[in-house]
Design a protein around this motif. Sequence first.
Motif, PDB file in Angstrom:
ATOM      1  N   ASP A 127       6.813  -4.245   4.645  1.00 26.64           N
ATOM      2  CA  ASP A 127       6.659  -3.242   3.596  1.00 26.64           C
ATOM      3  C   ASP A 127       5.829  -2.097   4.174  1.00 26.64           C
ATOM      4  OD1 ASP A 127       6.126  -1.704   1.373  1.00 26.64           O
ATOM      5  OD2 ASP A 127       4.710  -3.135   0.495  1.00 26.64           O
ATOM      6  N   PRO A 128       6.395  -0.902   4.319  1.00 27.25           N
ATOM      7  CA  PRO A 128       5.651   0.171   5.000  1.00 27.25           C
ATOM      8  C   PRO A 128       4.339   0.535   4.305  1.00 27.25           C
ATOM      9  CG  PRO A 128       7.665   1.012   3.970  1.00 27.25           C
ATOM     10  CD  PRO A 128       7.739  -0.467   3.911  1.00 27.25           C
ATOM     11  N   LEU A 129       4.306   0.519   2.980  1.00 28.46           N
ATOM     12  CA  LEU A 129       3.062   0.840   2.290  1.00 28.46           C
ATOM     13  C   LEU A 129       2.024  -0.258   2.507  1.00 28.46           C
ATOM     14  CD1 LEU A 129       4.408   2.350  -1.047  1.00 28.46           C
ATOM     15  CD2 LEU A 129       3.430   3.568   0.907  1.00 28.46           C
ATOM     16  N   GLY A 130       2.456  -1.507   2.466  1.00 28.61           N
ATOM     17  CA  GLY A 130       1.532  -2.602   2.736  1.00 28.61           C
ATOM     18  C   GLY A 130       1.008  -2.561   4.161  1.00 28.61           C
ATOM     19  N   ALA A 131       1.894  -2.190   5.111  1.00 28.00           N
ATOM     20  CA  ALA A 131       1.457  -2.074   6.504  1.00 28.00           C
ATOM     21  C   ALA A 131       0.434  -0.958   6.663  1.00 28.00           C
ATOM     22  CB  ALA A 131       2.665  -1.830   7.402  1.00 28.00           C
ATOM     23  N   LEU A 132       0.659   0.177   5.981  1.00 29.96           N
ATOM     24  CA  LEU A 132      -0.312   1.272   6.040  1.00 29.96           C
ATOM     25  C   LEU A 132      -1.646   0.852   5.448  1.00 29.96           C
ATOM     26  CD1 LEU A 132       1.920   4.337   5.072  1.00 29.96           C
ATOM     27  CD2 LEU A 132       0.979   3.801   7.322  1.00 29.96           C
ATOM     28  N   GLU A 133      -1.609   0.071   4.379  1.00 30.62           N
ATOM     29  CA  GLU A 133      -2.857  -0.410   3.787  1.00 30.62           C
ATOM     30  C   GLU A 133      -3.625  -1.282   4.778  1.00 30.62           C
ATOM     31  OE1 GLU A 133      -1.612  -0.477  -0.955  1.00 30.62           O
ATOM     32  OE2 GLU A 133      -1.189  -2.214   0.322  1.00 30.62           O
TER      33      GLU A 133
ATOM     34  N   ILE B  72       3.624   8.646  -0.852  1.00 33.11           N
ATOM     35  CA  ILE B  72       2.180   8.415  -0.963  1.00 33.11           C
ATOM     36  C   ILE B  72       1.540   9.403  -1.926  1.00 33.11           C
ATOM     37  CG2 ILE B  72       0.012   8.536   0.349  1.00 33.11           C
ATOM     38  CD1 ILE B  72       1.582   7.405   2.742  1.00 33.11           C
ATOM     39  N   ALA B  73       2.060  10.609  -1.997  1.00 36.81           N
ATOM     40  CA  ALA B  73       1.485  11.637  -2.870  1.00 36.81           C
ATOM     41  C   ALA B  73       1.523  11.235  -4.342  1.00 36.81           C
ATOM     42  CB  ALA B  73       2.218  12.960  -2.665  1.00 36.81           C
ATOM     43  N   THR B  74       2.387  10.318  -4.704  1.00 40.38           N
ATOM     44  CA  THR B  74       2.516   9.893  -6.101  1.00 40.38           C
ATOM     45  C   THR B  74       1.714   8.635  -6.404  1.00 40.38           C
ATOM     46  OG1 THR B  74       4.453   8.494  -5.664  1.00 40.38           O
ATOM     47  CG2 THR B  74       4.848  10.840  -6.114  1.00 40.38           C
ATOM     48  N   LEU B  75       1.058   8.043  -5.401  1.00 47.54           N
ATOM     49  CA  LEU B  75       0.405   6.755  -5.591  1.00 47.54           C
ATOM     50  C   LEU B  75      -1.004   6.902  -6.135  1.00 47.54           C
ATOM     51  CD1 LEU B  75       1.394   4.867  -2.299  1.00 47.54           C
ATOM     52  CD2 LEU B  75       2.459   4.682  -4.552  1.00 47.54           C
ATOM     53  N   SER B  76      -1.412   5.912  -6.901  1.00 48.27           N
ATOM     54  CA  SER B  76      -2.799   5.764  -7.321  1.00 48.27           C
ATOM     55  C   SER B  76      -3.416   4.626  -6.527  1.00 48.27           C
ATOM     56  CB  SER B  76      -2.887   5.461  -8.825  1.00 48.27           C
ATOM     57  OG  SER B  76      -2.321   6.514  -9.573  1.00 48.27           O
ATOM     58  N   SER B  77      -4.702   4.680  -6.360  1.00 45.03           N
ATOM     59  CA  SER B  77      -5.389   3.667  -5.558  1.00 45.03           C
ATOM     60  C   SER B  77      -5.298   2.296  -6.226  1.00 45.03           C
ATOM     61  CB  SER B  77      -6.858   4.041  -5.368  1.00 45.03           C
ATOM     62  OG  SER B  77      -7.551   2.991  -4.706  1.00 45.03           O
ATOM     63  N   ASN B  78      -4.966   1.281  -5.425  1.00 43.89           N
ATOM     64  CA  ASN B  78      -4.989  -0.103  -5.903  1.00 43.89           C
ATOM     65  C   ASN B  78      -6.137  -0.884  -5.263  1.00 43.89           C
ATOM     66  OD1 ASN B  78      -4.122  -0.462  -3.289  1.00 43.89           O
ATOM     67  ND2 ASN B  78      -2.092  -1.242  -3.812  1.00 43.89           N
ATOM     68  N   GLN B  79      -7.078  -0.155  -4.657  1.00 45.55           N
ATOM     69  CA  GLN B  79      -8.203  -0.769  -3.961  1.00 45.55           C
ATOM     70  C   GLN B  79      -9.477  -0.554  -4.770  1.00 45.55           C
ATOM     71  OE1 GLN B  79      -7.542  -2.380  -0.909  1.00 45.55           O
ATOM     72  NE2 GLN B  79      -5.406  -1.876  -1.369  1.00 45.55           N
ATOM     73  N   PRO B  80     -10.190  -1.627  -5.086  1.00 48.58           N
ATOM     74  CA  PRO B  80     -11.435  -1.472  -5.856  1.00 48.58           C
ATOM     75  C   PRO B  80     -12.435  -0.569  -5.140  1.00 48.58           C
ATOM     76  CG  PRO B  80     -10.765  -3.779  -5.767  1.00 48.58           C
ATOM     77  CD  PRO B  80      -9.872  -3.045  -4.822  1.00 48.58           C
TER      78      PRO B  80
ATOM     79  N   ASP C 251      -9.131   9.278  -1.409  1.00 52.27           N
ATOM     80  CA  ASP C 251      -9.452   8.527  -0.192  1.00 52.27           C
ATOM     81  C   ASP C 251      -8.350   7.526   0.145  1.00 52.27           C
ATOM     82  OD1 ASP C 251     -11.786   9.917   0.058  1.00 52.27           O
ATOM     83  OD2 ASP C 251     -13.055   8.343  -0.818  1.00 52.27           O
ATOM     84  N   TYR C 252      -7.760   6.944  -0.878  1.00 56.67           N
ATOM     85  CA  TYR C 252      -6.683   5.972  -0.655  1.00 56.67           C
ATOM     86  C   TYR C 252      -5.478   6.656  -0.020  1.00 56.67           C
ATOM     87  CZ  TYR C 252      -2.844   2.772  -1.866  1.00 56.67           C
ATOM     88  OH  TYR C 252      -1.735   1.963  -1.826  1.00 56.67           O
ATOM     89  N   ARG C 253      -5.071   7.794  -0.578  1.00 60.83           N
ATOM     90  CA  ARG C 253      -3.904   8.499  -0.050  1.00 60.83           C
ATOM     91  C   ARG C 253      -4.165   9.015   1.363  1.00 60.83           C
ATOM     92  NH1 ARG C 253      -3.440  11.934  -5.612  1.00 60.83           N
ATOM     93  NH2 ARG C 253      -2.541  10.298  -6.931  1.00 60.83           N
ATOM     94  N   ASN C 254      -5.346   9.596   1.575  1.00 55.83           N
ATOM     95  CA  ASN C 254      -5.668  10.098   2.916  1.00 55.83           C
ATOM     96  C   ASN C 254      -5.705   8.963   3.934  1.00 55.83           C
ATOM     97  OD1 ASN C 254      -5.825  12.739   2.021  1.00 55.83           O
ATOM     98  ND2 ASN C 254      -8.050  12.672   1.692  1.00 55.83           N
ATOM     99  N   GLY C 255      -6.218   7.809   3.522  1.00 54.62           N
ATOM    100  CA  GLY C 255      -6.255   6.667   4.425  1.00 54.62           C
ATOM    101  C   GLY C 255      -4.861   6.241   4.849  1.00 54.62           C
ATOM    102  N   LEU C 256      -3.922   6.246   3.915  1.00 56.41           N
ATOM    103  CA  LEU C 256      -2.543   5.875   4.252  1.00 56.41           C
ATOM    104  C   LEU C 256      -1.880   6.947   5.123  1.00 56.41           C
ATOM    105  CD1 LEU C 256      -1.126   4.362   0.930  1.00 56.41           C
ATOM    106  CD2 LEU C 256      -2.456   3.263   2.725  1.00 56.41           C
ATOM    107  N   LEU C 257      -2.070   8.208   4.752  1.00 48.85           N
ATOM    108  CA  LEU C 257      -1.431   9.279   5.511  1.00 48.85           C
ATOM    109  C   LEU C 257      -1.878   9.293   6.969  1.00 48.85           C
ATOM    110  CD1 LEU C 257      -1.658  12.162   2.873  1.00 48.85           C
ATOM    111  CD2 LEU C 257       0.446  11.069   3.701  1.00 48.85           C
ATOM    112  N   ALA C 258      -3.146   8.979   7.206  1.00 45.98           N
ATOM    113  CA  ALA C 258      -3.666   9.007   8.575  1.00 45.98           C
ATOM    114  C   ALA C 258      -3.041   7.939   9.461  1.00 45.98           C
ATOM    115  CB  ALA C 258      -5.190   8.836   8.551  1.00 45.98           C
ATOM    116  N   GLN C 259      -2.524   6.892   8.850  1.00 43.85           N
ATOM    117  CA  GLN C 259      -1.987   5.773   9.630  1.00 43.85           C
ATOM    118  C   GLN C 259      -0.475   5.847   9.849  1.00 43.85           C
ATOM    119  OE1 GLN C 259      -3.855   3.628  11.196  1.00 43.85           O
ATOM    120  NE2 GLN C 259      -5.724   4.511  10.298  1.00 43.85           N
TER     121      GLN C 259
END
Length: 810
Positions: A675-681, A283-291, A297-305
């Motif tokens: 997909d774990p990243l999709g599930a976190l989203e 997650i630390a390497t990801l950029s937000s794909n959410q408009p 905020d995107y990374r923190n949102g995923l990490l919290a879940q």
Amino acid sequence: MSKSHSATALRLLASASVIATLASVPSVAFAQDAVEEVADDNRIVVTATKREQDLQDVSLAISAFEGETLADNQINTLEDLQVAVPSLTVGNDFAFAKLYIRGIGLNSSLPGLDPSVALHVDGAVVAQPTQQFASLYDLERVEVLRGPQGTLYGRNATGGSINLVTAAPTDYFEGYTRLTVSGDDFGILAEGAVSGPLTDGIQARIAFRHQNRDGFGTHTLTGEDVDDANKIGIRGQLNFDISPAVTNRVIVEYFRENERSRAVKFLGASFPQTVIDGLPAQIATLSSNQPGVSDTDYRNGLLAQIPNLVTLAGPDALLNSRDVGGDLPPIGRLETTSVTNLFEAELGADFVFRSITNFREGESFLLQDFDISNVRNGIDNALPSTVQVQQVENEQFSQELQFVVDTSRLRGLIGAFYFTDDVSAIVPIGTNPQSAYNRRDILDPFIAQTNPGPAPAARPDIAQLFPDARVMIPGAMDVEAWALFANFTFDVTDTFRIKAGARYSDESRDIQVDTFLPGAGPGLQLATGADSRSFSDFTPEIGLELDVGETLLYATYSEGFKSGSAALVDGSPFITNPETIENWEAGLKGTYLDGALDLSIAAFYYEVDGAQFDRTRLISSGPRFVTSVENAATTEGMGIEIEGTAYLTDEFSLAFNGSLYDIEFQDFITDNPLDPLGALEGLAGFTPRTINLSGNRPRNTPEASFGLRATYDKDLSNGGNITASASYSYTGDQFYTEFNDPRMAADDYSIVDANLKYTFPNRDLSVNLWVRNLTDEFVVSGAFAVSTSRTITGTYLPPRQYGITVGYEF
């Protein structure tokens, strides 16, 4: 057409050419007179085209089995049948029968969707997949038709049709009884039938089957058996000869099972701990794909879940085991009643009028614990309980009218069909959902007033009345359909014929689903979901038949249609688009080598648009999951099938079948719940990422399968008979998810069955020793990823079974 499809097409065509060449080899003499007599005795007459024809004269891809063959080989269910039919795969999960032909079938484990492969009993459709588990007993034969059906049958189907033809009343007294004792636990299967005249012009038949045996596994908390059998079926018939040209047959059937069966088993965690441990660095390497959402905020949102991905299965969840845990032992119940009226009037020598009227009602009840372990989870939505009840009820009515023509040069039918189906379901999930289910009527006033939303409505009484449920989802769907159809064959010459058919279908669906959250604060009712849609479609069929010596060559183009639908557990149901198919098929059939070889070959290519698939995803709010149904864009498939029987001597025969398929999605963009990243989203309230499934195979679609059955049938000098049979079937690897996840799949496997039957000289008493799945193969037959518990679950084919059957005929 893709390069992979082109290469496969060349291989399939080459295979077909070789087989066709072998089929045209001039006849040679081997035990000619005896073999011809045996082959004639084994001819199967079918009515797939609504008139009697020899199986080898029907220009369809069809397999057929007589009732005696099914009984001798202990083929008691549709799951048993798949080892004998090329292209047929049968599985089950969530108490739904999963019938697939040529890669087309029911891609859902949720109530509300129609099967793509139709099941007919005496011409009347069995619409709900929960009711397709009834035993195969007292049958004249079973017919399995491959490819879209609509111009010969009232209820249309995109994949094919399985037709059960029951034994009819006779004008002479006859009957039989069979008693089977099986396994170490001495399980019992008793069946029988009595038939004969009551008075002049009235005949009756009554048949029954009862099965009772111990389970294949154990519930680890209580020690009770699971996957046991406790079934009873009874069928009564009356036939009235109103005149020499007019008959009316009434069939009443009742079936019930009350077992600790159908529950899913543990195949693994949805998100293994090793994957979860690696997510923070990823997650630390990801950029937000959410408009509108920043990278931080995107990374923190995923990490919290991330903690919410941990499976709720306890350490006692047993991997690859027929034993199953759970807070409560599983329950599988089914009860169904059917009344069918068959009216037939001959209108001169060339015309027949038929009416098929059917009413069927049924109720299916399933209890299972999704975490599959003896861990009692809480009632709230932070640590959700995972015990589920699923109850499905329906009442269906169908009326089919046929006007059949059979002249010297023109044969066919014109038909009309009307169908209604009222389906309801309720799914409570909680610590004791069965108790909540027993009080389900309390919800009726809330359902009646609905909650149009968009905000949830506070229902304090719900929390007090259902302390043992965190979510309750009642839903209902009304279906109404009618159709006109026709199919004719015209003899242009003595050897050349043209086939043409067409169907017009009209169907409407209305659905309402309510979602209640007793475990959320004061108890909430989420916005009521409802949708209504109507569909109509015109599907043609055209074909050619040519007799070349002993060979029937045929080619057919046909289309099929299945209405859009939605799931009765989808809180915001959206009725999907229809599923449609264009199918091109060519084949040959013939009897060769002076009657010693029956051979059928079929090759096909199809395109399916809008195949319907279910999906269950994790979300940020209660009930923490959401279900939906969506359409795949395009699926392309091609394949070749071969089946036949070689009568090697007057005593020995070898039946064979095989299929080779290349079927894949061409364009299917969706999100993967595993997909774990999709599930976190989804858990963070974001829109899950999507992937393109182009090149993936559909569910339940092995690329290769084949089978052999050797039979030795010998009349003895004392007047008795001995029959020995052994079969081998191979099924290639297959996936139970369109994402082709190997955790939701079955490796290739082989099944060996055998039986040895002795019939005494008086020919009324017989003893049959049999074994199924001789090598005790452990085979996954279905799989489902459960969002609620973060588990991958599945069901298994039965283990080795063996026994002795004593039969008496009179």
